[in-house]
Design a protein around this motif. Structure first.
Motif, PDB file in Angstrom:
ATOM      1  N   PRO A 164      -5.976  -1.205   7.535  1.00  0.00           N
ATOM      2  CA  PRO A 164      -5.701  -1.256   6.094  1.00  0.00           C
ATOM      3  C   PRO A 164      -4.784  -2.419   5.699  1.00  0.00           C
ATOM      4  O   PRO A 164      -4.972  -3.030   4.649  1.00  0.00           O
ATOM      5  N   ALA A 165      -3.813  -2.734   6.557  1.00  0.00           N
ATOM      6  CA  ALA A 165      -2.891  -3.828   6.240  1.00  0.00           C
ATOM      7  C   ALA A 165      -3.586  -5.177   6.367  1.00  0.00           C
ATOM      8  O   ALA A 165      -3.459  -6.047   5.505  1.00  0.00           O
ATOM      9  N   LEU A 166      -4.357  -5.335   7.435  1.00  0.00           N
ATOM     10  CA  LEU A 166      -5.056  -6.602   7.635  1.00  0.00           C
ATOM     11  C   LEU A 166      -6.027  -6.849   6.489  1.00  0.00           C
ATOM     12  O   LEU A 166      -6.112  -7.955   5.934  1.00  0.00           O
ATOM     13  N   ALA A 167      -6.750  -5.807   6.109  1.00  0.00           N
ATOM     14  CA  ALA A 167      -7.721  -5.940   5.016  1.00  0.00           C
ATOM     15  C   ALA A 167      -7.008  -6.309   3.719  1.00  0.00           C
ATOM     16  O   ALA A 167      -7.510  -7.105   2.928  1.00  0.00           O
ATOM     17  N   ILE A 180       0.862  -1.180   0.000  1.00  0.00           N
ATOM     18  CA  ILE A 180       0.000   0.000   0.000  1.00  0.00           C
ATOM     19  C   ILE A 180       0.898   1.229   0.000  1.00  0.00           C
ATOM     20  O   ILE A 180       1.854   1.293   0.773  1.00  0.00           O
ATOM     21  N   SER A 181       0.596   2.171  -0.892  1.00  0.00           N
ATOM     22  CA  SER A 181       1.517   3.297  -1.057  1.00  0.00           C
ATOM     23  C   SER A 181       1.481   4.254   0.122  1.00  0.00           C
ATOM     24  O   SER A 181       2.495   4.771   0.549  1.00  0.00           O
ATOM     25  N   ASP A 182       0.288   4.501   0.644  1.00  0.00           N
ATOM     26  CA  ASP A 182       0.121   5.533   1.664  1.00  0.00           C
ATOM     27  C   ASP A 182      -0.645   4.919   2.829  1.00  0.00           C
ATOM     28  O   ASP A 182      -1.851   5.064   2.951  1.00  0.00           O
ATOM     29  N   GLN A 183       0.098   4.234   3.703  1.00  0.00           N
ATOM     30  CA  GLN A 183      -0.577   3.434   4.732  1.00  0.00           C
ATOM     31  C   GLN A 183      -1.371   4.265   5.730  1.00  0.00           C
ATOM     32  O   GLN A 183      -2.302   3.775   6.347  1.00  0.00           O
ATOM     33  N   GLY A 184      -1.031   5.543   5.855  1.00  0.00           N
ATOM     34  CA  GLY A 184      -1.663   6.339   6.897  1.00  0.00           C
ATOM     35  C   GLY A 184      -3.041   6.874   6.532  1.00  0.00           C
ATOM     36  O   GLY A 184      -3.794   7.280   7.410  1.00  0.00           O
ATOM     37  N   CYS A 185      -3.374   6.880   5.259  1.00  0.00           N
ATOM     38  CA  CYS A 185      -4.661   7.467   4.863  1.00  0.00           C
ATOM     39  C   CYS A 185      -5.786   6.503   5.198  1.00  0.00           C
ATOM     40  O   CYS A 185      -5.805   5.379   4.727  1.00  0.00           O
ATOM     41  N   MET A 186      -6.718   6.942   6.028  1.00  0.00           N
ATOM     42  CA  MET A 186      -7.763   6.037   6.489  1.00  0.00           C
ATOM     43  C   MET A 186      -9.051   6.144   5.681  1.00  0.00           C
ATOM     44  O   MET A 186     -10.023   5.456   5.963  1.00  0.00           O
ATOM     45  N   LEU A 187      -9.069   7.011   4.668  1.00  0.00           N
ATOM     46  CA  LEU A 187     -10.222   7.024   3.764  1.00  0.00           C
ATOM     47  C   LEU A 187     -10.034   5.853   2.809  1.00  0.00           C
ATOM     48  O   LEU A 187      -9.247   5.921   1.868  1.00  0.00           O
ATOM     49  N   ARG A 188     -10.726   4.740   3.081  1.00  0.00           N
ATOM     50  CA  ARG A 188     -10.510   3.529   2.303  1.00  0.00           C
ATOM     51  C   ARG A 188     -11.809   2.790   2.077  1.00  0.00           C
ATOM     52  O   ARG A 188     -12.760   2.962   2.826  1.00  0.00           O
ATOM     53  N   GLY A 189     -11.825   1.960   1.057  1.00  0.00           N
ATOM     54  CA  GLY A 189     -13.031   1.201   0.755  1.00  0.00           C
ATOM     55  C   GLY A 189     -12.765  -0.294   0.814  1.00  0.00           C
ATOM     56  O   GLY A 189     -11.732  -0.760   0.330  1.00  0.00           O
ATOM     57  N   TYR A 190     -13.680  -1.018   1.463  1.00  0.00           N
ATOM     58  CA  TYR A 190     -13.545  -2.470   1.574  1.00  0.00           C
ATOM     59  C   TYR A 190     -14.845  -3.121   1.137  1.00  0.00           C
ATOM     60  O   TYR A 190     -15.926  -2.717   1.551  1.00  0.00           O
TER      61      TYR A 190
END
Ligand code: UDP
Ligand code: MG
Length: 333
Positions: A185-188, A156-166
């Motif tokens: 984000p990493a676990l997902a 993942i390029s930007d691990q800190g950004c928490m705006l994410r879709g699963y």
């Protein structure tokens, strides 16, 4: 569109910890953006043990928009990532989007993530185009991103950004996990089959303060490292081997010198220097082992990872929602 109890397509999960200043503006922008999306949605707030007026504001918002709002109330602060996992257990949408409460992630960007998932992605990572944070945070993130990229298989390029879709399939997999410390984000990512990354805007935090002190950030990064890699341990065992071999060569050299040159007592301070350096290395190694052992200890005790005190909006919603089994316990083991 958003008829009462409609099964939502999009669930938006927002962790809230002492965000009383940010919430009014968040409500205004978030619900407007979601209404404009034209999809049945729900917002699942999780109050992570706030001690300010956040919970009261969430309750009011729930009363204003009960048909599309849920509030998971945690008994005490469990940390952002555990709070998000607590909320995931109460989402119903096929797409689950996470978002920070402080408006650093613009809610207007949610449409982009939904569009990416429409195109078949089950994991939408994000890259903040121009990250608006203080300099040391950006520098530290760059370093940690690079380290994680080298030592784990998480791409993942930007691990800190928490705006994410699963996608629901990924969230279901997350809901089956019981790890005591993690990085969502990493676990997902480990469950994603079609991960993509898109660029999103980022804003400064205009109200309230960051909930991450330096110490908390370091702990979070240890969660990430220890949770997804044993490379730090291997690094130390390998360095141990190299140092032991070098020391052996050094001892042989000194022995030969003793025979040729005779007894010598010079270089005591060099020896101190080398010894202190090696003690430092050994302590770091011990500390890293400790980071793993401590987390293993937390895990084996199997205490609840978080305690849900209440869920606003569950009764009506849960009864009309057969497609997703609700967790049997309010606390996960
Ligand atoms: N947060 C949380 N629990 C915590 C720490 C933070 O729920 O223990 C929430 C916080 O309310 C915000 C989000 O996580 O919605 C991100 O936190 P923050 O903006 O302080 O982090 P930063 O942007 O500084 O990394
Ligand atoms: Mg923030």
């Amino acid at each position: 569109m958003n008829a009462p109890r409609a099964v939502p397509e999009v669930s938006v999960v927002i962790p809230v910890y002492n965000e009383e200043q940010a919430l009014p503006l968040l409500f205004a922008r978030l619900y407007a953006a979601l209404d404009a999306l034209g999809r049945p949605y729900e917002v699942v707030f999780v109050d992570d043990g706030s001690r300010d007026a956040s919970l009261a504001q969430l309750r009011r918002q729930f009363e204003r928009r009960p048909e599309v709002t849920r509030v998971v109330v945690l008994a005490r602060n469990a940390g952002q990532h555990m709070a998000i996992l607590a909320a995931f257990a109460h989402t119903r949408g096929s797409y689950v989007i996470t978002l920070d409460a402080d408006l650093q992630n613009p809610p207007e960007e949610i449409g982009k993530l939904v569009a990416a998932m429409d195109r078949g992605a089950d994991y939408v990572g994000t890259i903040r185009v121009r990250r608006r944070d203080v300099l040391w945070r950006k520098a530290a993130s760059r370093l940690m991103n690079r380290l994680r990229e080298r030592t784990t298989s998480i791409r993942i390029s930007d691990q800190g950004c928490m705006l994410r879709g699963y996608h629901r399939s990924v969230v279901d997999a997350l809901n089956r996990c019981t790890e005591a410390s993690t990085y969502v984000p990493a676990l997902a990512y480990t469950f994603a089959r079609h991960p993509v990354e898109i660029e999103v805007a980022h804003a400064e935090r205009t109200v309230g303060v960051s909930k991450y002190s330096l110490l908390r950030l370091i702990r979070l990064n240890f969660d990430l490292m220890t949770g997804f890699s044993v490379a730090p341990l291997q690094f130390f065992s390998m360095s141990g081997i190299v140092i032991a071999l070098l020391s052996l060569a050094f001892v042989v050299y000194l022995a030969v010198r003793r025979l040729i040159v005779g007894p010598e007592a010079e270089g005591v301070f060099t020896l101190f220097g080398i010894a202190f350096f090696l003690i430092g290395v050994a302590l770091i190694g011990l500390g890293i082992v400790g980071e793993y052992v401590g987390r293993i200890y937390e895990q084996v005790r199997q205490r609840p990872r978080y305690t849900v005190a209440a869920v606003l909006g569950e009764e009506s919603g849960a009864a009309s929602e057969p497609s997703r089994p609700q967790p049997e316990r309010e606390t996960l083991e």
